[in-house]
Design an enzyme around this catalytic site. Structure first.
Site, PDB file in Angstrom:
ATOM      1  N   LYS A 111      41.369  30.813  29.868  1.00 28.52           N
ATOM      2  CA  LYS A 111      40.344  31.387  28.989  1.00 28.52           C
ATOM      3  C   LYS A 111      40.942  31.930  27.701  1.00 28.52           C
ATOM      4  O   LYS A 111      40.317  31.875  26.644  1.00 28.52           O
ATOM      5  CB  LYS A 111      39.540  32.473  29.707  1.00 28.52           C
ATOM      6  CG  LYS A 111      38.669  31.887  30.804  1.00 28.52           C
ATOM      7  CD  LYS A 111      37.491  32.750  31.148  1.00 28.52           C
ATOM      8  CE  LYS A 111      36.537  31.973  32.041  1.00 28.52           C
ATOM      9  NZ  LYS A 111      35.582  32.777  32.735  1.00 28.52           N
ATOM     10  N   LYS A 194      36.377  21.172  35.809  1.00 24.19           N
ATOM     11  CA  LYS A 194      35.373  21.920  36.573  1.00 24.19           C
ATOM     12  C   LYS A 194      34.045  21.979  35.809  1.00 24.19           C
ATOM     13  O   LYS A 194      34.071  22.140  34.583  1.00 24.19           O
ATOM     14  CB  LYS A 194      35.927  23.338  36.786  1.00 24.19           C
ATOM     15  CG  LYS A 194      35.181  24.199  37.753  1.00 24.19           C
ATOM     16  CD  LYS A 194      35.847  25.554  37.864  1.00 24.19           C
ATOM     17  CE  LYS A 194      35.566  26.407  36.644  1.00 24.19           C
ATOM     18  NZ  LYS A 194      36.012  27.797  36.768  1.00 24.19           N
ATOM     19  N   LYS A 197      30.085  26.888  32.680  1.00 26.32           N
ATOM     20  CA  LYS A 197      29.099  27.342  31.695  1.00 26.32           C
ATOM     21  C   LYS A 197      29.651  27.215  30.283  1.00 26.32           C
ATOM     22  O   LYS A 197      28.895  27.143  29.330  1.00 26.32           O
ATOM     23  CB  LYS A 197      28.787  28.826  31.932  1.00 26.32           C
ATOM     24  CG  LYS A 197      28.042  29.113  33.202  1.00 26.32           C
ATOM     25  CD  LYS A 197      27.901  30.627  33.362  1.00 26.32           C
ATOM     26  CE  LYS A 197      27.585  31.000  34.767  1.00 26.32           C
ATOM     27  NZ  LYS A 197      28.063  32.327  35.146  1.00 26.32           N
TER      28      LYS A 197
HETATM   29  P1  TYM Z   1      31.344  32.992  38.078  1.00 23.27           P
HETATM   30  O1  TYM Z   1      30.233  33.766  37.476  1.00 23.27           O
HETATM   31  O2  TYM Z   1      32.228  32.182  37.186  1.00 23.27           O
HETATM   32  O3  TYM Z   1      30.806  31.995  39.182  1.00 23.27           O
HETATM   33  C1  TYM Z   1      29.951  32.455  40.219  1.00 23.27           C
HETATM   34  C2  TYM Z   1      30.255  31.721  41.505  1.00 23.27           C
HETATM   35  O4  TYM Z   1      30.119  30.303  41.332  1.00 23.27           O
HETATM   36  C3  TYM Z   1      31.310  29.646  41.745  1.00 23.27           C
HETATM   37  N1  TYM Z   1      31.532  28.493  40.866  1.00 23.27           N
HETATM   38  C4  TYM Z   1      31.710  27.241  41.307  1.00 23.27           C
HETATM   39  N2  TYM Z   1      31.734  26.721  42.553  1.00 23.27           N
HETATM   40  C5  TYM Z   1      31.919  25.379  42.673  1.00 23.27           C
HETATM   41  N3  TYM Z   1      32.080  24.545  41.599  1.00 23.27           N
HETATM   42  C6  TYM Z   1      32.056  25.023  40.333  1.00 23.27           C
HETATM   43  N4  TYM Z   1      32.188  24.211  39.288  1.00 23.27           N
HETATM   44  C7  TYM Z   1      31.863  26.432  40.145  1.00 23.27           C
HETATM   45  N5  TYM Z   1      31.790  27.234  39.052  1.00 23.27           N
HETATM   46  C8  TYM Z   1      31.595  28.477  39.516  1.00 23.27           C
HETATM   47  C9  TYM Z   1      32.408  30.671  41.569  1.00 23.27           C
HETATM   48  O5  TYM Z   1      33.519  30.375  42.381  1.00 23.27           O
HETATM   49  C10 TYM Z   1      31.710  31.945  41.995  1.00 23.27           C
HETATM   50  O6  TYM Z   1      31.709  32.087  43.380  1.00 23.27           O
HETATM   51  N6  TYM Z   1      34.842  36.354  38.951  1.00 23.27           N
HETATM   52  C11 TYM Z   1      33.608  35.832  39.456  1.00 23.27           C
HETATM   53  C12 TYM Z   1      32.507  36.858  39.565  1.00 23.27           C
HETATM   54  C13 TYM Z   1      32.862  38.085  40.337  1.00 23.27           C
HETATM   55  C14 TYM Z   1      32.968  38.182  41.736  1.00 23.27           C
HETATM   56  C15 TYM Z   1      33.281  39.543  42.010  1.00 23.27           C
HETATM   57  C16 TYM Z   1      32.860  37.251  42.757  1.00 23.27           C
HETATM   58  C17 TYM Z   1      33.071  39.321  39.831  1.00 23.27           C
HETATM   59  N7  TYM Z   1      33.325  40.206  40.836  1.00 23.27           N
HETATM   60  C18 TYM Z   1      33.472  39.984  43.318  1.00 23.27           C
HETATM   61  C19 TYM Z   1      33.058  37.707  44.079  1.00 23.27           C
HETATM   62  C20 TYM Z   1      33.361  39.065  44.334  1.00 23.27           C
HETATM   63  C21 TYM Z   1      33.146  34.753  38.519  1.00 23.27           C
HETATM   64  O7  TYM Z   1      33.508  34.710  37.376  1.00 23.27           O
HETATM   65  O8  TYM Z   1      32.253  33.951  39.004  1.00 23.27           O
END
Ligand code: TYM
Length: 332
Positions: A111, A194, A197
């Protein structure tokens, strides 16, 4: 006791990766665990946000959770900034996290890109706040997509470091739950990247708010190769775009990848894509419709988030008080 914590960032629209990699698994897990599902709005601040857009995105993620089948009465559903303990515990844990651990985080490197010195401190310490999210509730299980695995290992390391330092077993070491066929959904334009967004191309992802025509267009345009579909997983895995589309199909239709490849062995992509888009529309259309209904009443979403926030706060404040006692801070 087993407790789940998981969250998604309210940055732009949720996509099929978020849904298949995480949200859909949460829906299944809510019957077995006590669950806390969070809209991690503080994490979203690591990239520039327009206040009005952010407010709407927070509501949209909450609506997506509910529309996908998360019950806001049975589970705790709230937005992170409602509970100040996340930021407070984040600070405390940051004082137990060596910089060397954060320097290993691949997501930060991706990032921040080439201009690492210009990246904000929040982006760098992002995984510490994520550890705080989980540990504030002493969550034991964290259902996420595969891309969050390294962050979860860090959360376990931080919990372990805290426990050792204070000679306690206060924090459980949270277990990742990376479940289902589609743990890493890839871009529709490039099977080695991947689905994300932040990808510039709208055609790289299917959003949870896309209508049937848009889904059809995106799937029709999805990159493929000239060969018909193979009949073994081994051959499929050599072809990233084909592999991704078959994986998405399997996840949507509740089959294994093996079953899906048997079904479409020898088929042309045009035929397979028709089945894929039918499965995607059949699965997503009712969710999108419910999301739109929910979003028509913002006050109700805000009320649900506030109610969830109050329930989260009750657990968080109790745990934070215990943390303060452990580390020797005086409490008011
Ligand atoms: P975020 O917002 O990027 O994504 C949310 C969830 O979606 C999953 N994900 C995917 N799974 C499969 N294929 C993909 N292309 C894909 N893109 C995203 C992510 O693995 C995630 O489960 N850091 C985290 C948010 C967070 C969090 C937490 C998660 C903050 N605090 C505590 C669990 C526990 C994040 O950026 O997810």
């Amino acid at each position: 006791m087993n407790r789940i914590f998981s969250g998604m960032q309210p940055t732009r629209q949720l996509h099929l990766g978020n849904y298949l990699g995480a949200l859909r698994n949460w829906v299944a897990l809510q019957n077995e665990y006590e669950c806390i599902f969070c809209v991690v709005d503080l994490h979203a601040l690591t990239i520039a946000q327009e206040p009005e857009v952010l407010r709407n995105n927070i509501r949209e993620v909450a609506a997506a959770y509910i529309a996908a089948g998360i019950d806001p009465d049975k589970n705790i559903l709230f937005n992170q900034s409602f509970v100040s303990g996340h930021a407070e515990l984040g600070w405390i844990l940051s004082c137990h996290t060596p910089l060397g651990w954060l320097n290993r985080m691949t997501q930060f490197k991706e990032k921040a890109g080439k201009h690492r010195d210009m990246a904000n401190l929040g982006l760098y310490s992002y995984p510490v706040l994520m550890a705080a999210d989980i540990l504030l509730y002493k969550a034991t299980h964290v259902p996420v997509g595969e891309d969050q695995k390294q962050h979860l290992e860090l959360a376990r390391d931080i919990a372990g470091a805290f426990n050792r330092h204070y000679d306690t077993e206060f924090f459980p070491l949270p277990e990742p739950q990376i479940l289902g066929e589609a743990t890493r959904v890839m871009s529709l334009r490039d099977g080695t990247k991947k689905m994300s967004k932040s990808d510039e191309s709208e055609y790289s992802r299917i959003n949870m708010t896309d209508d049937a025509d848009t889904i059809a267009q995106k799937i029709r345009k999805a990159k493929t190769d000239p060969e018909p579909l193979p009949d073994t997983l081994e051959d499929l895995e050599k072809r990233p775009e084909a592999d991704n589309l078959v994986t998405i199909y399997a996840a949507l239709s509740g089959e294994t990848r093996e079953q899906a490849i048997q079904r479409f062995a020898g088929a042309q992509f045009s035929q397979f894509k028709t089945a894929l888009l039918d499965a995607a529309v059949a699965h997503l259309a009712p969710i999108t419709q419910r999301m739109n209904e929910l979003l028509a009443d913002k006050a109700e979403i805000d009320r649900l988030l506030r109610k969830g926030g109050e329930r989260a706060e009750a657990i968080a404040s109790r745990h934070l008080a215990e943390v303060k006692d452990i580390i020797g801070l005086l409490r008011p």
